[in-house]
Design an enzyme around this catalytic site. Sequence first.
Site, PDB file in Angstrom:
ATOM      1  N   GLU A 173       0.804  -1.241   0.000  1.00 24.65           N
ATOM      2  CA  GLU A 173       0.000   0.000   0.000  1.00 24.65           C
ATOM      3  C   GLU A 173       0.831   1.282   0.000  1.00 24.65           C
ATOM      4  O   GLU A 173       0.504   2.244   0.705  1.00 24.65           O
ATOM      5  CB  GLU A 173      -0.951  -0.004   1.212  1.00 24.65           C
ATOM      6  CG  GLU A 173      -1.882  -1.197   1.257  1.00 24.65           C
ATOM      7  CD  GLU A 173      -2.818  -1.203   2.469  1.00 24.65           C
ATOM      8  OE1 GLU A 173      -2.707  -0.306   3.316  1.00 24.65           O
ATOM      9  OE2 GLU A 173      -3.651  -2.115   2.560  1.00 24.65           O
ATOM     10  N   ASN A 213       1.991  -5.103  -3.147  1.00 27.44           N
ATOM     11  CA  ASN A 213       0.606  -5.462  -2.812  1.00 27.44           C
ATOM     12  C   ASN A 213      -0.205  -4.197  -2.523  1.00 27.44           C
ATOM     13  O   ASN A 213       0.273  -3.296  -1.825  1.00 27.44           O
ATOM     14  CB  ASN A 213       0.649  -6.344  -1.554  1.00 27.44           C
ATOM     15  CG  ASN A 213      -0.665  -7.005  -1.212  1.00 27.44           C
ATOM     16  OD1 ASN A 213      -1.306  -7.630  -2.068  1.00 27.44           O
ATOM     17  ND2 ASN A 213      -1.081  -6.901   0.044  1.00 27.44           N
ATOM     18  N   HIS A 249     -10.544  -5.898  -1.546  1.00 23.72           N
ATOM     19  CA  HIS A 249     -11.497  -5.547  -0.489  1.00 23.72           C
ATOM     20  C   HIS A 249     -12.637  -4.778  -1.138  1.00 23.72           C
ATOM     21  O   HIS A 249     -12.447  -3.658  -1.623  1.00 23.72           O
ATOM     22  CB  HIS A 249     -10.840  -4.643   0.557  1.00 23.72           C
ATOM     23  CG  HIS A 249      -9.695  -5.298   1.270  1.00 23.72           C
ATOM     24  ND1 HIS A 249      -9.845  -6.392   2.079  1.00 23.72           N
ATOM     25  CD2 HIS A 249      -8.372  -5.004   1.296  1.00 23.72           C
ATOM     26  CE1 HIS A 249      -8.677  -6.740   2.580  1.00 23.72           C
ATOM     27  NE2 HIS A 249      -7.757  -5.923   2.115  1.00 23.72           N
ATOM     28  N   GLU A 279      -6.073 -10.785  -0.513  1.00 28.82           N
ATOM     29  CA  GLU A 279      -6.798 -10.548   0.754  1.00 28.82           C
ATOM     30  C   GLU A 279      -8.291 -10.426   0.517  1.00 28.82           C
ATOM     31  O   GLU A 279      -8.964  -9.590   1.124  1.00 28.82           O
ATOM     32  CB  GLU A 279      -6.313  -9.257   1.433  1.00 28.82           C
ATOM     33  CG  GLU A 279      -4.838  -9.158   1.621  1.00 28.82           C
ATOM     34  CD  GLU A 279      -4.403  -7.829   2.252  1.00 28.82           C
ATOM     35  OE1 GLU A 279      -5.259  -7.085   2.767  1.00 28.82           O
ATOM     36  OE2 GLU A 279      -3.191  -7.559   2.234  1.00 28.82           O
ATOM     37  N   ASP A 281     -12.110 -10.058   0.258  1.00 30.56           N
ATOM     38  CA  ASP A 281     -13.339 -10.115   1.040  1.00 30.56           C
ATOM     39  C   ASP A 281     -14.382  -9.288   0.308  1.00 30.56           C
ATOM     40  O   ASP A 281     -14.070  -8.354  -0.413  1.00 30.56           O
ATOM     41  CB  ASP A 281     -13.165  -9.680   2.496  1.00 30.56           C
ATOM     42  CG  ASP A 281     -12.399  -8.382   2.679  1.00 30.56           C
ATOM     43  OD1 ASP A 281     -12.346  -7.580   1.729  1.00 30.56           O
ATOM     44  OD2 ASP A 281     -11.869  -8.160   3.771  1.00 30.56           O
TER      45      ASP A 281
HETATM   46  C1  XIL Z   1      -5.538  -6.799   8.689  1.00 31.07           C
HETATM   47  C2  XIL Z   1      -5.545  -8.131   9.407  1.00 31.07           C
HETATM   48  O1  XIL Z   1      -6.364  -9.053   8.775  1.00 31.07           O
HETATM   49  C3  XIL Z   1      -5.964  -7.950  10.832  1.00 31.07           C
HETATM   50  O2  XIL Z   1      -5.896  -9.195  11.519  1.00 31.07           O
HETATM   51  C4  XIL Z   1      -5.091  -6.916  11.486  1.00 31.07           C
HETATM   52  O3  XIL Z   1      -5.526  -6.696  12.803  1.00 31.07           O
HETATM   53  C5  XIL Z   1      -5.101  -5.627  10.701  1.00 31.07           C
HETATM   54  O4  XIL Z   1      -4.721  -5.891   9.379  1.00 31.07           O
HETATM   55  N1  XIL Z   1      -4.724  -4.410   4.206  1.00 31.07           N
HETATM   56  C6  XIL Z   1      -3.665  -5.240   4.497  1.00 31.07           C
HETATM   57  C7  XIL Z   1      -3.774  -6.231   5.596  1.00 31.07           C
HETATM   58  O5  XIL Z   1      -2.670  -5.268   3.775  1.00 31.07           O
HETATM   59  O6  XIL Z   1      -2.551  -6.456   6.246  1.00 31.07           O
HETATM   60  C8  XIL Z   1      -4.838  -5.853   6.593  1.00 31.07           C
HETATM   61  O7  XIL Z   1      -5.026  -6.998   7.421  1.00 31.07           O
HETATM   62  C9  XIL Z   1      -6.112  -5.425   5.934  1.00 31.07           C
HETATM   63  C10 XIL Z   1      -5.908  -4.275   5.015  1.00 31.07           C
END
Ligand code: XIL
Length: 363
Positions: A173, A213, A249, A279, A281
């Site tokens: 990021e 990422n 996300h 990641e 969701d």
């Molecule tokens: C989140 C994790 O899933 C949590 O367990 C933690 O408390 C906070 O971070 N972007 C990212 C991840 O790159 O590392 C983040 O993950 C979510 C947003």
Amino acid sequence: MTARRLCASLLLVAAALVGCGADSHMAPFVPDTTHAAPADTVPLRVYGDARGRFVGAATGTALTMPGDSGARLRTILARQFSMLWTGTFMKFDYLRPSRSVYNYTQADSVVAFAQRNRMVVRGHTLVWHQQVPAWVLNGNYPPDTLRAILEEHIENVVGHFKGKLAAWDVVNEAMGDDGNLRSTVWSAIGPDYIEQAFRWARAVDPEVPLYYNDYNIETVNAKSDAVYRLLSDLKTRGAFIDGIGFQFHYTAQAAPSADAIAANFARFTALGLKIQITEADMHVAVQNGFAGAADLQVQARAYRDMVNGCLRTPNCNAIEIEGIYDGQAWVSDPAQWGAPVLYDIRMRPKPAYYAVQAALAAR
Ligand code: XIL
């Protein structure tokens, strides 16, 4: 994958197709909301193997959770997924309570769990503006000391896991939502800090694939344009970057189409980069932890489209999700959204689970 393993995977997939009549068009979904991950369901990882894609999930606290819930989560993780990552235990603040102390116990257990269950691990993450310990943030270090701190971190951590990971998110990021590089604690090192991070990592482990990422870059837009320019520039300068991770996300209603994903992935492929979904969701509105039936269908389609975007991209080799079940998943705004992953709060597979399964199975 060996020829024998591929054949075994294909046989299992074929058996599942005959048994379940998987529908490539995905409507209507046939959710099993009364049974927890039926033992006779062919696991996602088997379908993934047959398509040359890892299917992954974040562990959360599954490895240490006590009682039946912990046991069930570990069973789901090992049975369904071929890749895992930890949202906590490999981050700077967790690994480095102080400059001289490295705390690898939990991260090592994640790697050991993966090895015992024939899974691979994504390392996440070396350079990020969040989850940075107070001793770094408040240290008032001059740029050269900060540079040394980051270099020694990368050297120690990449060295510790050398030979054990399938990828490292070296930089996470770094791009702002406006398409300009973020100003962070690390940017104080100087404009070359991203390139240096990749060089330091590569110097310690010549084999592990190194990734950039980020989020909100899954389709063609101003931010993904900016990341494209950043990575293209790094490549031109001979930096050692192997791939790009797309976080995915989304709120399910606003998730991108497979066409939009594939079009964007194509230009990063053309840069010579491997692609991973890192990641995922897909948030929906929730009441008491549960989503409504219509939203679950929208969510299932969002997951289907994401998987299809990866499958249309030969360089895309992993589909990884932010958590195992809705009871323990990261949600950007829990006041409004939730239920973002494949298993519900009672650890039952959701329509999204069957959507991922069917998309992987369809030819
Ligand atoms: C989140 C994790 O899933 C949590 O367990 C933690 O408390 C906070 O971070 N972007 C990212 C991840 O790159 O590392 C983040 O993950 C979510 C947003």
